[in-house]
Scaffold this motif. Structure first.
Motif, PDB file in Angstrom:
ATOM      1  N   TRP A 157     -10.881   3.556  10.997  1.00 25.99           N
ATOM      2  CA  TRP A 157     -11.164   4.879  11.528  1.00 25.99           C
ATOM      3  C   TRP A 157     -11.894   5.622  10.344  1.00 25.99           C
ATOM      4  O   TRP A 157     -12.941   6.237  10.458  1.00 25.99           O
ATOM      5  CB  TRP A 157     -10.265   5.534  11.917  1.00 25.99           C
ATOM      6  N   GLU A 158     -11.401   5.296   9.008  1.00 24.80           N
ATOM      7  CA  GLU A 158     -11.962   5.957   7.812  1.00 24.80           C
ATOM      8  C   GLU A 158     -13.704   5.698   7.589  1.00 24.80           C
ATOM      9  O   GLU A 158     -14.335   6.305   7.158  1.00 24.80           O
ATOM     10  CB  GLU A 158     -10.964   5.859   6.666  1.00 24.80           C
ATOM     11  N   ALA A 159     -13.721   4.328   7.779  1.00 29.81           N
ATOM     12  CA  ALA A 159     -14.913   3.800   7.562  1.00 29.81           C
ATOM     13  C   ALA A 159     -15.982   4.397   8.700  1.00 29.81           C
ATOM     14  O   ALA A 159     -17.072   4.552   8.372  1.00 29.81           O
ATOM     15  CB  ALA A 159     -14.900   2.092   7.658  1.00 29.81           C
ATOM     16  N   LEU A 160     -15.654   4.348   9.803  1.00 32.64           N
ATOM     17  CA  LEU A 160     -16.380   5.090  10.961  1.00 32.64           C
ATOM     18  C   LEU A 160     -16.981   6.422  10.365  1.00 32.64           C
ATOM     19  O   LEU A 160     -18.125   6.642  10.600  1.00 32.64           O
ATOM     20  CB  LEU A 160     -15.861   5.158  12.281  1.00 32.64           C
ATOM     21  N   ASP A 161     -16.158   6.902  10.094  1.00 30.54           N
ATOM     22  CA  ASP A 161     -16.587   8.361   9.315  1.00 30.54           C
ATOM     23  C   ASP A 161     -17.474   8.301   8.457  1.00 30.54           C
ATOM     24  O   ASP A 161     -18.386   9.215   8.098  1.00 30.54           O
ATOM     25  CB  ASP A 161     -15.350   9.168   8.763  1.00 30.54           C
ATOM     26  N   ARG A 162     -17.611   7.180   7.507  1.00 23.66           N
ATOM     27  CA  ARG A 162     -18.492   6.930   6.723  1.00 23.66           C
ATOM     28  C   ARG A 162     -19.919   6.294   7.270  1.00 23.66           C
ATOM     29  O   ARG A 162     -20.872   5.752   6.395  1.00 23.66           O
ATOM     30  CB  ARG A 162     -18.267   6.207   5.498  1.00 23.66           C
ATOM     31  N   ASP A 163     -19.888   5.964   8.652  1.00 20.69           N
ATOM     32  CA  ASP A 163     -20.889   5.297   9.248  1.00 20.69           C
ATOM     33  C   ASP A 163     -21.079   3.673   8.799  1.00 20.69           C
ATOM     34  O   ASP A 163     -22.108   3.244   8.622  1.00 20.69           O
ATOM     35  CB  ASP A 163     -22.326   5.723   9.068  1.00 20.69           C
ATOM     36  N   GLU A 164     -19.836   3.372   8.682  1.00 19.94           N
ATOM     37  CA  GLU A 164     -19.568   1.967   8.187  1.00 19.94           C
ATOM     38  C   GLU A 164     -18.522   1.209   9.336  1.00 19.94           C
ATOM     39  O   GLU A 164     -17.723   1.878   9.558  1.00 19.94           O
ATOM     40  CB  GLU A 164     -19.004   1.795   6.930  1.00 19.94           C
ATOM     41  N   VAL A 165     -18.811  -0.227   9.448  1.00 17.43           N
ATOM     42  CA  VAL A 165     -17.825  -0.888   9.995  1.00 17.43           C
ATOM     43  C   VAL A 165     -17.081  -1.710   9.467  1.00 17.43           C
ATOM     44  O   VAL A 165     -17.550  -2.512   8.594  1.00 17.43           O
ATOM     45  CB  VAL A 165     -18.360  -1.484  11.447  1.00 17.43           C
ATOM     46  N   VAL A 166     -15.846  -1.624   9.341  1.00 11.05           N
ATOM     47  CA  VAL A 166     -15.066  -2.464   8.354  1.00 11.05           C
ATOM     48  C   VAL A 166     -14.049  -3.299   9.568  1.00 11.05           C
ATOM     49  O   VAL A 166     -13.423  -2.637  10.396  1.00 11.05           O
ATOM     50  CB  VAL A 166     -14.283  -2.133   7.313  1.00 11.05           C
ATOM     51  N   LEU A 167     -13.984  -4.340   9.243  1.00  2.00           N
ATOM     52  CA  LEU A 167     -12.789  -5.352  10.037  1.00  2.00           C
ATOM     53  C   LEU A 167     -12.084  -5.798   9.183  1.00  2.00           C
ATOM     54  O   LEU A 167     -12.269  -6.296   7.708  1.00  2.00           O
ATOM     55  CB  LEU A 167     -13.653  -6.332  10.707  1.00  2.00           C
ATOM     56  N   GLN A 168     -10.759  -6.311   9.551  1.00  2.00           N
ATOM     57  CA  GLN A 168     -10.164  -7.144   8.552  1.00  2.00           C
ATOM     58  C   GLN A 168     -10.449  -8.409   8.545  1.00  2.00           C
ATOM     59  O   GLN A 168     -10.767  -9.067   9.508  1.00  2.00           O
ATOM     60  CB  GLN A 168      -8.406  -7.147   9.269  1.00  2.00           C
ATOM     61  N   GLN A 169     -10.310  -9.224   7.501  1.00  2.00           N
ATOM     62  CA  GLN A 169     -10.387 -10.577   7.302  1.00  2.00           C
ATOM     63  C   GLN A 169      -9.257 -11.417   6.682  1.00  2.00           C
ATOM     64  O   GLN A 169      -8.288 -10.760   6.063  1.00  2.00           O
ATOM     65  CB  GLN A 169     -11.732 -10.827   6.466  1.00  2.00           C
TER      66      GLN A 169
ATOM     67  N   ASP B 184     -20.233   7.839  17.030  1.00  2.00           N
ATOM     68  CA  ASP B 184     -20.027   8.949  18.106  1.00  2.00           C
ATOM     69  C   ASP B 184     -19.267   9.734  17.703  1.00  2.00           C
ATOM     70  O   ASP B 184     -17.805   9.505  17.456  1.00  2.00           O
ATOM     71  CB  ASP B 184     -19.916   8.199  19.444  1.00  2.00           C
ATOM     72  N   ARG B 185     -19.519  10.918  17.016  1.00  2.15           N
ATOM     73  CA  ARG B 185     -18.966  12.116  16.622  1.00  2.15           C
ATOM     74  C   ARG B 185     -18.738  13.116  17.568  1.00  2.15           C
ATOM     75  O   ARG B 185     -18.058  14.487  17.486  1.00  2.15           O
ATOM     76  CB  ARG B 185     -19.521  12.739  15.074  1.00  2.15           C
TER      77      ARG B 185
ATOM     78  N   PRO C  30     -13.914  -4.278  21.780  1.00  2.00           N
ATOM     79  CA  PRO C  30     -14.205  -3.807  23.053  1.00  2.00           C
ATOM     80  C   PRO C  30     -14.897  -2.064  22.923  1.00  2.00           C
ATOM     81  O   PRO C  30     -14.486  -1.699  21.917  1.00  2.00           O
ATOM     82  CB  PRO C  30     -12.813  -3.724  23.881  1.00  2.00           C
ATOM     83  N   SER C  31     -15.774  -1.927  23.529  1.00  4.13           N
ATOM     84  CA  SER C  31     -16.509  -0.578  23.447  1.00  4.13           C
ATOM     85  C   SER C  31     -17.458  -0.322  24.602  1.00  4.13           C
ATOM     86  O   SER C  31     -17.171  -0.822  25.679  1.00  4.13           O
ATOM     87  CB  SER C  31     -17.491  -0.839  22.040  1.00  4.13           C
ATOM     88  N   THR C  32     -18.359   0.482  24.271  1.00  2.00           N
ATOM     89  CA  THR C  32     -19.320   1.049  25.405  1.00  2.00           C
ATOM     90  C   THR C  32     -20.627   0.950  24.805  1.00  2.00           C
ATOM     91  O   THR C  32     -20.947   1.169  23.638  1.00  2.00           O
ATOM     92  CB  THR C  32     -19.030   2.499  25.982  1.00  2.00           C
ATOM     93  N   LEU C  33     -21.756   0.403  25.664  1.00  2.00           N
ATOM     94  CA  LEU C  33     -23.130   0.635  25.125  1.00  2.00           C
ATOM     95  C   LEU C  33     -23.794   1.907  25.681  1.00  2.00           C
ATOM     96  O   LEU C  33     -23.762   2.303  26.851  1.00  2.00           O
ATOM     97  CB  LEU C  33     -23.732  -0.636  26.066  1.00  2.00           C
ATOM     98  N   ILE C  34     -24.715   2.435  24.730  1.00  2.00           N
ATOM     99  CA  ILE C  34     -25.258   3.714  25.063  1.00  2.00           C
ATOM    100  C   ILE C  34     -26.824   3.492  24.922  1.00  2.00           C
ATOM    101  O   ILE C  34     -27.028   2.414  24.158  1.00  2.00           O
ATOM    102  CB  ILE C  34     -24.693   4.761  24.079  1.00  2.00           C
TER     103      ILE C  34
ATOM    104  N   GLY D  92     -13.045  15.729  15.495  1.00  2.00           N
ATOM    105  CA  GLY D  92     -12.284  15.093  14.126  1.00  2.00           C
ATOM    106  C   GLY D  92     -12.194  13.470  14.317  1.00  2.00           C
ATOM    107  O   GLY D  92     -11.507  13.002  13.543  1.00  2.00           O
ATOM    108  N   PHE D  93     -12.671  12.875  15.165  1.00  2.00           N
ATOM    109  CA  PHE D  93     -12.826  11.349  15.563  1.00  2.00           C
ATOM    110  C   PHE D  93     -14.312  10.841  15.757  1.00  2.00           C
ATOM    111  O   PHE D  93     -15.087  11.542  16.122  1.00  2.00           O
ATOM    112  CB  PHE D  93     -12.166  10.766  16.685  1.00  2.00           C
ATOM    113  N   THR D  94     -14.537   9.769  15.041  1.00  2.00           N
ATOM    114  CA  THR D  94     -15.812   8.954  14.981  1.00  2.00           C
ATOM    115  C   THR D  94     -15.430   7.940  15.828  1.00  2.00           C
ATOM    116  O   THR D  94     -14.719   6.870  15.583  1.00  2.00           O
ATOM    117  CB  THR D  94     -16.389   8.703  13.682  1.00  2.00           C
TER     118      THR D  94
END
Ligand SMILES: [Zn+2]
Length: 132
Positions: free
Chosen positions: A16-28, A117-118, A95-99, A123-125
Protein backbone atom coordinates in the motif's frame (compact mmCIF):
# COMPACT_ATOMS: atom_id res chain seq x y z
CA UNK A 1 -16.98 7.87 0.65
CA UNK A 2 -18.86 4.89 -0.76
CA UNK A 3 -17.74 1.32 -0.26
CA UNK A 4 -15.37 -0.29 2.14
CA UNK A 5 -11.76 0.89 2.31
CA UNK A 6 -8.91 -1.60 2.11
CA UNK A 7 -7.74 -3.17 5.36
CA UNK A 8 -4.00 -2.64 5.67
CA UNK A 9 -2.07 -5.08 7.81
CA UNK A 10 1.58 -5.12 8.90
CA UNK A 11 2.16 -7.78 6.23
CA UNK A 12 0.55 -5.81 3.39
CA UNK A 13 1.71 -2.31 4.41
CA UNK A 14 4.69 -2.14 1.95
CA UNK A 15 2.33 -2.86 -0.95
CA UNK A 16 0.00 0.00 0.00
CA UNK A 17 2.84 2.43 0.76
CA UNK A 18 4.35 1.75 -2.68
CA UNK A 19 1.03 2.56 -4.37
CA UNK A 20 1.17 5.96 -2.68
CA UNK A 21 4.49 6.49 -4.56
CA UNK A 22 2.99 5.33 -7.89
CA UNK A 23 4.95 2.10 -7.65
CA UNK A 24 3.92 -1.54 -7.63
CA UNK A 25 5.88 -3.79 -5.29
CA UNK A 26 5.25 -7.49 -4.84
CA UNK A 27 6.74 -10.02 -2.52
CA UNK A 28 9.35 -12.33 -4.00
CA UNK A 29 10.45 -15.59 -2.48
CA UNK A 30 14.21 -15.68 -1.89
CA UNK A 31 14.16 -19.49 -2.08
CA UNK A 32 12.18 -20.26 -5.26
CA UNK A 33 12.33 -16.69 -6.66
CA UNK A 34 8.65 -16.54 -7.58
CA UNK A 35 6.62 -13.35 -7.30
CA UNK A 36 3.71 -13.54 -4.89
CA UNK A 37 0.37 -11.83 -4.55
CA UNK A 38 -1.48 -11.31 -2.19
CA UNK A 39 0.95 -10.28 0.60
CA UNK A 40 1.51 -13.06 3.12
CA UNK A 41 4.04 -14.38 5.60
CA UNK A 42 5.22 -17.41 3.60
CA UNK A 43 5.64 -18.45 -0.01
CA UNK A 44 2.56 -20.33 -1.30
CA UNK A 45 4.81 -22.40 -3.59
CA UNK A 46 7.63 -23.63 -1.31
CA UNK A 47 6.45 -22.34 2.13
CA UNK A 48 9.65 -20.40 2.71
CA UNK A 49 9.28 -17.44 5.02
CA UNK A 50 12.23 -15.74 3.35
CA UNK A 51 10.32 -13.11 1.36
CA UNK A 52 11.46 -9.73 0.13
CA UNK A 53 9.66 -6.85 -1.54
CA UNK A 54 10.60 -6.05 -5.11
CA UNK A 55 9.48 -3.25 -7.38
CA UNK A 56 7.93 -4.60 -10.56
CA UNK A 57 8.46 -2.25 -13.47
CA UNK A 58 7.42 -4.64 -16.25
CA UNK A 59 3.89 -4.38 -17.55
CA UNK A 60 1.66 -7.26 -16.51
CA UNK A 61 -0.59 -9.06 -18.97
CA UNK A 62 -4.30 -9.66 -18.77
CA UNK A 63 -4.85 -13.21 -17.51
CA UNK A 64 -8.66 -13.14 -17.48
CA UNK A 65 -11.55 -10.72 -17.26
CA UNK A 66 -15.31 -10.43 -16.88
CA UNK A 67 -17.74 -7.59 -17.29
CA UNK A 68 -19.96 -7.30 -14.25
CA UNK A 69 -23.31 -5.59 -14.68
CA UNK A 70 -24.23 -6.16 -11.04
CA UNK A 71 -22.09 -4.92 -8.18
CA UNK A 72 -21.14 -7.38 -5.46
CA UNK A 73 -22.93 -5.11 -3.01
CA UNK A 74 -25.39 -2.20 -3.34
CA UNK A 75 -22.69 0.11 -1.94
CA UNK A 76 -20.78 -0.40 -5.20
CA UNK A 77 -23.73 0.23 -7.52
CA UNK A 78 -22.23 3.54 -8.66
CA UNK A 79 -19.34 1.58 -10.24
CA UNK A 80 -21.42 -0.78 -12.41
CA UNK A 81 -20.83 -1.93 -15.03
CA UNK A 82 -17.27 -2.77 -14.14
CA UNK A 83 -14.58 -4.85 -15.83
CA UNK A 84 -13.09 -7.27 -13.32
CA UNK A 85 -9.65 -8.54 -14.24
CA UNK A 86 -6.70 -10.56 -13.08
CA UNK A 87 -3.34 -9.00 -13.98
CA UNK A 88 -0.49 -11.48 -14.33
CA UNK A 89 2.91 -10.28 -13.08
CA UNK A 90 5.06 -13.26 -14.12
CA UNK A 91 2.85 -15.69 -12.24
CA UNK A 92 1.67 -13.39 -9.46
CA UNK A 93 -2.04 -12.88 -10.06
CA UNK A 94 -3.40 -9.51 -8.99
CA UNK A 95 -7.21 -9.14 -9.03
CA UNK A 96 -8.35 -5.64 -9.89
CA UNK A 97 -10.48 -3.64 -12.29
CA UNK A 98 -9.82 -2.31 -15.77
CA UNK A 99 -10.44 1.37 -16.43
CA UNK A 100 -10.21 3.74 -19.41
CA UNK A 101 -10.31 0.83 -21.84
CA UNK A 102 -13.16 0.24 -24.30
CA UNK A 103 -14.48 -3.29 -24.03
CA UNK A 104 -13.72 -4.05 -27.69
CA UNK A 105 -10.02 -3.53 -26.91
CA UNK A 106 -9.97 -6.05 -24.08
CA UNK A 107 -8.06 -9.17 -25.05
CA UNK A 108 -6.54 -11.96 -22.99
CA UNK A 109 -2.76 -11.51 -22.99
CA UNK A 110 -2.86 -7.77 -23.66
CA UNK A 111 -0.31 -5.59 -21.88
CA UNK A 112 -1.61 -3.59 -18.95
CA UNK A 113 -0.29 -0.57 -17.16
CA UNK A 114 -1.02 0.26 -13.55
CA UNK A 115 -3.35 3.14 -12.75
CA UNK A 116 -3.03 4.60 -9.29
CA UNK A 117 -6.53 5.50 -8.10
CA UNK A 118 -6.57 8.09 -5.32
CA UNK A 119 -10.16 9.16 -5.93
CA UNK A 120 -12.21 6.15 -4.82
CA UNK A 121 -11.23 6.15 -1.15
CA UNK A 122 -9.81 9.17 0.61
CA UNK A 123 -6.50 8.29 2.19
CA UNK A 124 -5.95 5.17 0.07
CA UNK A 125 -4.38 4.54 -3.32
CA UNK A 126 -5.95 1.61 -5.15
CA UNK A 127 -4.26 -0.35 -7.91
CA UNK A 128 -6.30 -0.48 -11.06
CA UNK A 129 -5.15 -1.12 -14.61
CA UNK A 130 -5.68 0.22 -18.12
CA UNK A 131 -4.56 -1.01 -21.52
CA UNK A 132 -0.80 -0.60 -21.79
ZN1 LIG B 1 9.09 -19.98 -2.66
Amino acid sequence: MPGLPPKITDTSRPFWEALDRDEVVLQQCSTCHRLIFYPRIHCPHCYSQNLTWTRVAEQPVLLTWAKSEMPVSPIYSHLAPITLIVADYAGAHVPSTLIDTPQDRVKIGMRLEPAFDRDSYEGFTLLRFRAG
